[in-house]
Write a protein that holds these residues in place. Structure first.
Motif, mmCIF file in Angstrom:
data_model
loop_
_atom_site.group_PDB
_atom_site.id
_atom_site.type_symbol
_atom_site.label_atom_id
_atom_site.label_comp_id
_atom_site.label_asym_id
_atom_site.label_seq_id
_atom_site.Cartn_x
_atom_site.Cartn_y
_atom_site.Cartn_z
ATOM 1 N N LYS A 1 50.894 102.533 85.641
ATOM 2 C CA LYS A 1 49.893 101.502 85.357
ATOM 3 C C LYS A 1 50.257 100.182 86.037
ATOM 4 C CE LYS A 1 48.387 103.389 80.905
ATOM 5 N NZ LYS A 1 48.249 103.128 79.455
ATOM 6 N N ILE A 2 51.538 99.840 86.018
ATOM 7 C CA ILE A 2 51.972 98.599 86.660
ATOM 8 C C ILE A 2 51.780 98.671 88.171
ATOM 9 C CG2 ILE A 2 53.981 97.153 87.139
ATOM 10 C CD1 ILE A 2 55.019 97.783 84.376
ATOM 11 N N ILE A 3 52.116 99.815 88.761
ATOM 12 C CA ILE A 3 51.976 99.964 90.218
ATOM 13 C C ILE A 3 50.515 99.841 90.637
ATOM 14 C CG2 ILE A 3 52.236 101.579 92.138
ATOM 15 C CD1 ILE A 3 54.744 102.635 90.779
ATOM 16 N N VAL A 4 49.627 100.522 89.909
ATOM 17 C CA VAL A 4 48.193 100.446 90.233
ATOM 18 C C VAL A 4 47.679 99.032 90.034
ATOM 19 C CG1 VAL A 4 45.905 101.237 89.549
ATOM 20 C CG2 VAL A 4 47.775 102.880 89.757
ATOM 21 N N SER A 5 48.128 98.392 88.958
ATOM 22 C CA SER A 5 47.654 97.038 88.656
ATOM 23 C C SER A 5 48.032 96.051 89.751
ATOM 24 C CB SER A 5 48.221 96.569 87.310
ATOM 25 O OG SER A 5 47.726 97.359 86.250
ATOM 26 N N VAL A 6 49.180 96.233 90.383
ATOM 27 C CA VAL A 6 49.597 95.325 91.451
ATOM 28 C C VAL A 6 48.585 95.321 92.588
ATOM 29 C CG1 VAL A 6 51.333 94.957 93.249
ATOM 30 C CG2 VAL A 6 52.044 95.432 90.911
ATOM 31 N N PHE A 7 48.141 96.511 93.007
ATOM 32 C CA PHE A 7 47.181 96.594 94.113
ATOM 33 C C PHE A 7 45.798 96.099 93.682
ATOM 34 C CE2 PHE A 7 50.411 99.746 95.236
ATOM 35 C CZ PHE A 7 50.669 99.398 96.563
ATOM 36 N N VAL A 8 45.416 96.430 92.440
ATOM 37 C CA VAL A 8 44.115 95.977 91.946
ATOM 38 C C VAL A 8 44.081 94.452 91.856
ATOM 39 C CG1 VAL A 8 42.522 96.044 89.998
ATOM 40 C CG2 VAL A 8 43.701 98.125 90.709
ATOM 41 N N ILE A 9 45.146 93.850 91.338
ATOM 42 C CA ILE A 9 45.213 92.388 91.205
ATOM 43 C C ILE A 9 45.176 91.726 92.577
ATOM 44 C CG2 ILE A 9 46.756 90.497 90.549
ATOM 45 C CD1 ILE A 9 47.587 92.193 88.134
ATOM 46 N N ALA A 10 45.898 92.314 93.539
ATOM 47 C CA ALA A 10 45.901 91.739 94.893
ATOM 48 C C ALA A 10 44.495 91.765 95.496
ATOM 49 C CB ALA A 10 46.882 92.497 95.774
ATOM 50 N N TYR A 11 43.782 92.880 95.312
ATOM 51 C CA TYR A 11 42.430 93.019 95.877
ATOM 52 C C TYR A 11 41.454 92.029 95.248
ATOM 53 C CZ TYR A 11 37.861 95.079 96.842
ATOM 54 O OH TYR A 11 36.544 95.267 97.206
ATOM 55 N N TYR A 12 41.469 91.960 93.903
ATOM 56 C CA TYR A 12 40.491 91.102 93.234
ATOM 57 C C TYR A 12 40.900 89.628 93.257
ATOM 58 C CZ TYR A 12 37.746 95.060 91.801
ATOM 59 O OH TYR A 12 36.944 96.171 91.822
ATOM 60 N N THR A 13 42.152 89.349 93.511
ATOM 61 C CA THR A 13 42.542 87.957 93.744
ATOM 62 C C THR A 13 41.884 87.437 95.016
ATOM 63 O OG1 THR A 13 44.672 88.231 92.631
ATOM 64 C CG2 THR A 13 44.486 86.406 94.187
ATOM 65 N N TYR A 14 41.898 88.280 96.040
ATOM 66 C CA TYR A 14 41.251 87.907 97.309
ATOM 67 C C TYR A 14 39.743 87.749 97.124
ATOM 68 C CZ TYR A 14 39.353 88.425 102.007
ATOM 69 O OH TYR A 14 38.635 88.254 103.178
ATOM 70 N N GLN A 15 39.104 88.689 96.414
ATOM 71 C CA GLN A 15 37.669 88.632 96.211
ATOM 72 C C GLN A 15 37.277 87.410 95.376
ATOM 73 O OE1 GLN A 15 35.391 90.369 97.620
ATOM 74 N NE2 GLN A 15 36.586 92.054 98.503
ATOM 75 N N THR A 16 38.073 87.075 94.369
ATOM 76 C CA THR A 16 37.796 85.892 93.545
ATOM 77 C C THR A 16 37.949 84.608 94.359
ATOM 78 O OG1 THR A 16 38.578 87.081 91.583
ATOM 79 C CG2 THR A 16 38.411 84.694 91.409
ATOM 80 N N TYR A 17 38.937 84.595 95.230
ATOM 81 C CA TYR A 17 39.137 83.431 96.100
ATOM 82 C C TYR A 17 37.944 83.232 97.043
ATOM 83 C CZ TYR A 17 40.910 80.671 100.006
ATOM 84 O OH TYR A 17 41.055 79.731 100.997
ATOM 85 N N ILE A 18 37.391 84.321 97.572
ATOM 86 C CA ILE A 18 36.235 84.230 98.470
ATOM 87 C C ILE A 18 35.008 83.722 97.717
ATOM 88 C CG2 ILE A 18 34.646 85.549 99.914
ATOM 89 C CD1 ILE A 18 37.405 85.117 101.145
ATOM 90 N N TYR B 1 39.845 78.475 95.632
ATOM 91 C CA TYR B 1 41.206 78.592 95.096
ATOM 92 C C TYR B 1 41.257 78.303 93.600
ATOM 93 C CZ TYR B 1 41.552 73.482 94.888
ATOM 94 O OH TYR B 1 41.360 72.158 94.581
ATOM 95 N N ILE B 2 40.255 77.571 93.073
ATOM 96 C CA ILE B 2 40.255 77.233 91.646
ATOM 97 C C ILE B 2 40.208 78.493 90.776
ATOM 98 C CG2 ILE B 2 39.006 76.068 89.808
ATOM 99 C CD1 ILE B 2 38.124 73.988 91.767
ATOM 100 N N GLY B 3 39.454 79.487 91.211
ATOM 101 C CA GLY B 3 39.314 80.722 90.432
ATOM 102 C C GLY B 3 40.641 81.445 90.227
ATOM 103 N N PRO B 4 41.311 81.881 91.311
ATOM 104 C CA PRO B 4 42.588 82.588 91.132
ATOM 105 C C PRO B 4 43.654 81.742 90.447
ATOM 106 C CG PRO B 4 41.743 82.915 93.354
ATOM 107 C CD PRO B 4 40.893 81.870 92.724
ATOM 108 N N VAL B 5 43.741 80.441 90.790
ATOM 109 C CA VAL B 5 44.760 79.585 90.190
ATOM 110 C C VAL B 5 44.544 79.480 88.679
ATOM 111 C CG1 VAL B 5 45.617 77.221 90.046
ATOM 112 C CG2 VAL B 5 45.240 78.276 92.281
ATOM 113 N N SER B 6 43.292 79.335 88.257
ATOM 114 C CA SER B 6 42.992 79.230 86.826
ATOM 115 C C SER B 6 43.375 80.515 86.087
ATOM 116 C CB SER B 6 41.510 78.930 86.618
ATOM 117 O OG SER B 6 41.143 77.725 87.252
ATOM 118 N N ILE B 7 43.043 81.658 86.699
ATOM 119 C CA ILE B 7 43.341 82.939 86.048
ATOM 120 C C ILE B 7 44.843 83.176 85.976
ATOM 121 C CG2 ILE B 7 43.089 85.438 86.247
ATOM 122 C CD1 ILE B 7 40.334 84.939 87.483
ATOM 123 N N TYR B 8 45.571 82.876 87.072
ATOM 124 C CA TYR B 8 47.023 83.070 87.086
ATOM 125 C C TYR B 8 47.707 82.151 86.071
ATOM 126 C CZ TYR B 8 47.400 86.285 91.045
ATOM 127 O OH TYR B 8 47.349 87.386 91.859
#
Length: 551
Positions: A113-130, A134-141
């Motif tokens: 679950k942790i391994i899958v979550s790493v790739f999912v978080i990386a993908y949706y971090t990029y999509q949220t940033y687009i 930058y306010i979106g990912p920074v707020s969530i993190y």
């Protein structure tokens, strides 16, 4: 329209334009159904693969960890020292079996679950940033990190309770022989489990709060680009907002999956603590005696280190060559003409008990001839007894293996009674007439019928079936069966009366077994010709008692 594949969501999949592909409208529905079925098949296959990998990780990790623990646990005298000298390591058997299994099972569930979550978080971090800047990912993190810190403090309290629960679990499963004590163990276990349930309730409330506030936060994040005018002039603003809000919502959801693992992580940390404790203790046993002895006598550590290490591995630096022995000491003489009659002799033995810095015996020189029995006694705690070469050692605490009566008597030989081929090849080793004779000599012939025969498996522990006196007689049965040249006996008649003790020692004399006995009963004197006295401070004396009586 979106599809989820093993944690990944394919949002707003590209629409298929059937007319552009030259496909008749009649076939549109069938192609769409096939496309959806294919997507669902991929999803289920991905989930099945994840379960398979998780199960393989569980079994493989348990195999590797268990074998490594067994290697250190059964090496030299680590098993004995861990049980006898390290009471802080409670229930080592449970740690190696049950705790290792639970640790590997939890780990195999959490890691994928942790391994899958790493790739999912990386993908949706990029999509949220687009979509939100930058306010979106920074707020969530920031939101995740703040909750993770609070979550860590809650888990830290749970780990201690999990460790205590496993300790009480091992105590409770250790045996059910006395009702009052067993009920007391159960009450301790249940009280700890109730406490753990109450603490986990706080954790679950906190996790659900994180999930709820996360869903609200996703809509707050999508409001920033609207306020900043990013969507001014866009015609289809509703679909864009819906899509972008999904990105931020799923990023928060991915972090929620990690937060949801909190209860599992607290259990995993508890199992890790217990397994790590026994691993560290087993590793320390390899070096502890050397370091203690070096502190006790630094100037002699280099010369005597080999002697100490050998003594710790159930041996000593006994010299079996008469010429070397007699030429090394001016004050100790060995008649080389009696070499063929010498059972063994030792030279300049010094011994420090495990966990101690005081000598039990220092610079001991001793020769034992065949048929010459030696009695050892001294102050309580000052008597040593280490197995030498080609002898049988019977400790004060009898070791009874799991298995039938036959297996108890022939130990440490392997029982081949269930393998007719092997048994025919080893008839000389496991001879029933010899077995019955040994039982009869020790006064235990009657227990054969009581336990249902030589090969019947007991319904309880042998320590529960036999009385303390019968256990000691069983140890002598083992001695009579093997009939070694030398036997070291450590207080193995303490639960027997004088008459039984005399009979057992007389039988050893008739079987020509040279006895080295540790004991304090005056009755033992008549069966020995020499007496080794230890004063507890390393000093020793040897007396000739061949003419002494039992008084």
């Amino acid at each position: 329209m979106h599809f989820e594949v093993n944690g990944f969501v394919l949002y707003n999949a590209k629409k298929i334009s059937f007319p552009q592909l030259g496909i008749a409208p009649v076939a549109k529905l069938h192609i769409l159904k096939t496309y959806i079925l294919l997507e669902e098949w991929i999803i289920y296959q991905a989930k099945g693969a994840r379960i398979y990998v998780s199960n393989m990780l569980h079994v493989t990790s348990r195999r590797v960890l268990s074998l490594q623990l067994h290697k250190n646990y059964f090496k030299d005298d680590s098993y004995y020292q861990l049980h006898m000298l390290h009471p802080e390591i409670d229930n080592p058997d449970q740690r190696i079996s049950q705790d290792v299994d639970r640790f590997c099972q939890k780990m195999s569930t959490i890691i994928p679950k942790i391994i899958v979550s790493v790739f999912v978080i990386a993908y949706y971090t990029y999509q949220t940033y687009i979509s939100a800047g930058y306010i979106g990912p920074v707020s969530i993190y920031t939101y995740f990190i703040a909750f993770a810190i609070i979550n860590r403090s809650i888990i830290g309290r749970l780990v201690k309770i999990v460790v205590l629960q496993e300790q009480y679990e091992g105590d409770f499963s250790g045996g059910h022989t006395e009702g009052m004590k067993t009920n007391s163990k159960l009450q301790n276990l249940l009280a700890t489990q109730y406490k753990l349930v109450n603490k986990e309730l706080i954790l679950h409330i906190f996790v659900n709060l994180f999930d709820y506030l996360g869903s609200v936060m996703s809509y707050v994040i999508i409001g920033f680009p609207i306020i900043n005018g990013m969507y001014d002039g866009v015609s289809d603003i509703s679909s864009i907002i819906s899509k972008n809000s999904f990105f931020s919502l799923y990023l928060i959801h991915s972090f929620s999956i990690l937060i949801d693992l909190s209860a599992g992580l607290s259990d995993l940390a508890g199992y890790t603590h217990r397994i790590y404790g026994i691993i560290v203790c087993l590793q320390d046993l390899k070096y502890k005696e050397t370091s203690i002895y070096s502190k006790r006598n630094p100037e002699a550590a280099e010369d005597d280190q080999e002697l100490l290490l050998v003594a710790d591995t159930n041996s000593n630096n006994s010299e079996m060559e008469c010429a070397d022995f007699s030429s090394s000491s001016d004050d100790f003489y060995t008649d080389c003409s009696d070499e063929l009659l010498t059972a063994f002799f030792i030279r300049s033995i010094s011994y420090v008990a495990p966990g101690s810095i005081n000598y039990l015996v220092k610079d001991l020189n001793l020769q034992i001839k065949v048929g010459e029995n030696l009695l050892i006694n001294g102050d309580s705690g000052s008597v040593i007894c280490n197995p030498l070469c080609n002898i049988i050692f019977m400790p004060q605490r009898a070791y009874l293996t799991e298995g039938s009566l036959r297996q108890q008597v022939i130990y440490p030989l392997n029982d081949t009674s269930n393998d007719r081929t092997s048994r025919s090849q080893e008839t000389s080793l496991i001879d029933e007439s010899r077995l019955f004779s040994a039982l009869d000599l020790a006064g235990l012939y009657h227990i054969v019928e009581r336990v249902g025969g030589l090969d019947s498996m007991p319904i309880a522990s042998w320590l529960e079936i036999l009385s303390p006196g019968e256990v000691q007689r069983l140890m002598f049965t083992r001695l009579y069966y093997h009939q070694p040249s030398i036997a070291i006996v450590d207080e193995m008649t303490s639960a027997l009366n004088i008459e039984a003790e005399s009979q057992l020692y007389e039988t050893c004399k008739q079987l020509n077994i040279t006895m080295i006995s540790v004991g304090h009963r005056s009755n033992l004197i008549q069966f020995h010709s020499r007496l080794l006295k230890l004063d507890g401070d390393g000093g020793w004396t040897i007396e000739d008692i061949s003419q002494a009586g039992p008084g």
